[in-house]
Write a protein that holds these residues in place. Structure first.
Motif, mmCIF file in Angstrom:
data_model
loop_
_atom_site.group_PDB
_atom_site.id
_atom_site.type_symbol
_atom_site.label_atom_id
_atom_site.label_comp_id
_atom_site.label_asym_id
_atom_site.label_seq_id
_atom_site.Cartn_x
_atom_site.Cartn_y
_atom_site.Cartn_z
ATOM 1 N N PHE A 111 49.040 33.365 49.915
ATOM 2 C CA PHE A 111 48.805 34.556 50.719
ATOM 3 C C PHE A 111 47.598 34.337 51.633
ATOM 4 C CE2 PHE A 111 51.226 36.684 47.312
ATOM 5 C CZ PHE A 111 52.147 37.361 48.095
ATOM 6 N N ASP A 112 47.697 34.916 52.830
ATOM 7 C CA ASP A 112 46.601 34.821 53.794
ATOM 8 C C ASP A 112 45.587 35.934 53.617
ATOM 9 O OD1 ASP A 112 47.529 32.565 55.595
ATOM 10 O OD2 ASP A 112 49.274 33.890 55.672
ATOM 11 N N MET A 113 46.040 37.079 53.126
ATOM 12 C CA MET A 113 45.123 38.205 52.977
ATOM 13 C C MET A 113 45.643 39.187 51.945
ATOM 14 S SD MET A 113 45.793 40.563 56.370
ATOM 15 C CE MET A 113 44.814 41.928 55.712
ATOM 16 N N LEU A 114 44.725 40.026 51.476
ATOM 17 C CA LEU A 114 45.027 41.072 50.503
ATOM 18 C C LEU A 114 44.660 42.419 51.108
ATOM 19 C CD1 LEU A 114 45.576 42.177 47.561
ATOM 20 C CD2 LEU A 114 43.144 41.711 47.107
ATOM 21 N N ILE A 115 45.535 43.392 50.938
ATOM 22 C CA ILE A 115 45.237 44.767 51.333
ATOM 23 C C ILE A 115 45.129 45.615 50.074
ATOM 24 C CG2 ILE A 115 46.083 46.840 52.515
ATOM 25 C CD1 ILE A 115 47.498 45.023 54.493
ATOM 26 N N ILE A 116 44.029 46.347 49.946
ATOM 27 C CA ILE A 116 43.911 47.373 48.909
ATOM 28 C C ILE A 116 43.841 48.711 49.626
ATOM 29 C CG2 ILE A 116 42.524 48.311 47.032
ATOM 30 C CD1 ILE A 116 41.833 45.588 46.149
ATOM 31 N N PRO A 117 44.817 49.582 49.433
ATOM 32 C CA PRO A 117 44.946 50.818 50.217
ATOM 33 C C PRO A 117 44.143 51.961 49.619
ATOM 34 C CG PRO A 117 46.801 50.623 48.739
ATOM 35 C CD PRO A 117 45.928 49.408 48.485
ATOM 36 N N GLY A 118 44.447 53.165 50.130
ATOM 37 C CA GLY A 118 43.837 54.361 49.572
ATOM 38 C C GLY A 118 44.385 54.662 48.182
ATOM 39 N N GLY A 119 43.702 55.525 47.494
ATOM 40 C CA GLY A 119 44.076 55.883 46.132
ATOM 41 C C GLY A 119 42.851 56.371 45.395
ATOM 42 N N GLN B 101 37.098 39.298 39.773
ATOM 43 C CA GLN B 101 36.628 37.935 40.014
ATOM 44 C C GLN B 101 37.671 37.124 40.778
ATOM 45 O OE1 GLN B 101 35.094 35.835 36.591
ATOM 46 N NE2 GLN B 101 35.511 33.832 37.508
ATOM 47 N N LYS B 102 38.949 37.287 40.424
ATOM 48 C CA LYS B 102 40.017 36.566 41.130
ATOM 49 C C LYS B 102 40.040 36.945 42.609
ATOM 50 C CE LYS B 102 42.072 34.663 37.420
ATOM 51 N NZ LYS B 102 42.254 33.212 37.214
ATOM 52 N N ILE B 103 39.850 38.239 42.898
ATOM 53 C CA ILE B 103 39.836 38.699 44.288
ATOM 54 C C ILE B 103 38.619 38.141 45.014
ATOM 55 C CG2 ILE B 103 39.576 40.741 45.767
ATOM 56 C CD1 ILE B 103 41.275 42.256 43.654
ATOM 57 N N ASN B 104 37.455 38.186 44.352
ATOM 58 C CA ASN B 104 36.243 37.616 44.945
ATOM 59 C C ASN B 104 36.439 36.149 45.297
ATOM 60 O OD1 ASN B 104 33.531 39.395 43.184
ATOM 61 N ND2 ASN B 104 35.110 40.114 44.564
ATOM 62 N N GLU B 105 37.018 35.391 44.378
ATOM 63 C CA GLU B 105 37.227 33.962 44.614
ATOM 64 C C GLU B 105 38.228 33.725 45.744
ATOM 65 O OE1 GLU B 105 38.407 32.771 40.732
ATOM 66 O OE2 GLU B 105 36.346 32.381 40.032
ATOM 67 N N PHE B 106 39.266 34.548 45.801
ATOM 68 C CA PHE B 106 40.273 34.426 46.857
ATOM 69 C C PHE B 106 39.631 34.589 48.232
ATOM 70 C CE2 PHE B 106 43.191 36.875 49.649
ATOM 71 C CZ PHE B 106 44.134 35.894 49.900
ATOM 72 N N VAL B 107 38.802 35.611 48.389
ATOM 73 C CA VAL B 107 38.169 35.847 49.691
ATOM 74 C C VAL B 107 37.115 34.777 49.972
ATOM 75 C CG1 VAL B 107 36.899 37.498 51.110
ATOM 76 C CG2 VAL B 107 38.617 38.330 49.482
#
Length: 309
Positions: A104-112, A127-133
């Motif tokens: 994946f090139d990017m992650l979107i976390i929407p409203g909620g 941590q996985k998200i931090n490492e991905f970015v």
């Protein structure tokens, strides 16, 4: 077969219930009708060799997930032309390293509700998200997704996972905010509008940002660069739902928080990756914001030549 997602329910003063038919909305609907024939409801694409692979975080995968459908509807032109693929992913996928394994090139976390997101993802998922970015992935956060990236501005926030500089605040209320675009915002969004021109955006208990030096991501122990402001708050008109305060409807509120936390949308770099956060909801703010969302993706995925300052 997936039907086009409905218009958002009108909430708060200043959000009209009158339906105005916009040519761009009709164009998107036509593309959506083409896209849906290639979809299973959980992933939207027409060609496996797409240019930009977007992961869209959801609490629960389902065929009619409203945030996912709305975003896919907005990007229907890019999906149908084979530029984007948009895929629902949940916390189990993130914990299984799908962000990296599926390229994946990017992650979107929407409203909620950011509290639900933190509970669902757990510190390991963060941590996985931090490492991905950090390793070059992109991140787009909207409302709760912006709070998640900032790691502060709400009760019991986990600031150690912060991936965007500055500090966040909150205004409890729903309605619309009036905003203007900064020089950097007009550059990234490719807008030819005067500096003083105000636009309206839908707002629901959203994030506000202010500059602060010396921010650090404590999970990976790396410093975070200062953000660039893209959009600036001017005023809020809606329903004030601050706990223990009287409800005020139809009154223009210039909150102290807007003065102290002036930015409505910001961008920055985290390691090798890029981040954009919106406090209000561009996807629910009308056709004028469609191109702004697309330009945000272009910048996050480094598809243009505009860098950070």
């Amino acid at each position: 077969m997936i039907a086009p997602p409905p218009q958002p329910e009108a909430k708060g003063v200043g959000v009209t219930s009158q339906v105005v038919v916009d040519p761009r909305e009709m164009y998107l609907k036509a593309n959506w009708l083409k896209v849906r024939d290639h979809c299973n409801g959980l992933q939207h694409h027409v060609d496996s060799n797409v240019l930009t692979r977007i992961a869209f975080y959801v609490l629960e995968k389902k065929k009619h997930e409203r945030h996912f459908d709305r975003f896919s509807f907005i990007c229907a032109e890019q999906i149908f032309s084979g530029v984007y693929s948009v895929t629902q992913i949940d916390s189990a996928d993130i914990l299984d390293d799908m962000l990296v394994a599926d390229n994946f090139d990017m992650l979107i976390i929407p409203g909620g509700w950011v509290f639900d997101f933190e509970t669902d993802l757990t510190p390991l998922g963060e941590q996985k998200i931090n490492e991905f970015v950090k390793n070059g992935g992109g991140y787009l956060g909207i409302c709760a997704g912006a709070f998640f990236a900032s790691g502060d501005g709400y009760p019991n926030a986990r600031i150690e996972k912060k991936i965007i500089g500055g500090r966040a605040g909150i205004v409890w209320g729903t309605g619309k905010v009036h905003v203007t675009f900064t020089d950097k915002g007009r550059e990234i969004f490719d807008l030819q509008v005067p500096e003083s021109e105000q636009w309206s955006m839908y707002f629901a208990n959203g994030a506000l940002f202010k500059m602060e030096e010396g921010c650090t991501n404590c999970i990976l122990d790396i410093p975070i660069t200062q953000y660039d402001s893209l959009i600036t708050y001017k005023s809020f008109k809606g329903r004030n739902i601050v706990p223990n305060h009287p409800v005020i409807e139809g009154v223009e509120l210039v909150s102290d928080n807007f003065h102290d936390f002036p930015s409505a949308a910001i961008c920055g770099e985290f390691g090798e990756g890029r981040v954009i956060c919106f406090g209000p909801h561009p996807e629910l703010s009308g056709p004028s914001f469609i191109d702004i969302i697309v330009q945000s993706i272009q910048w996050i995925c480094k598809l243009g030549d505009i860098g950070c300052t």
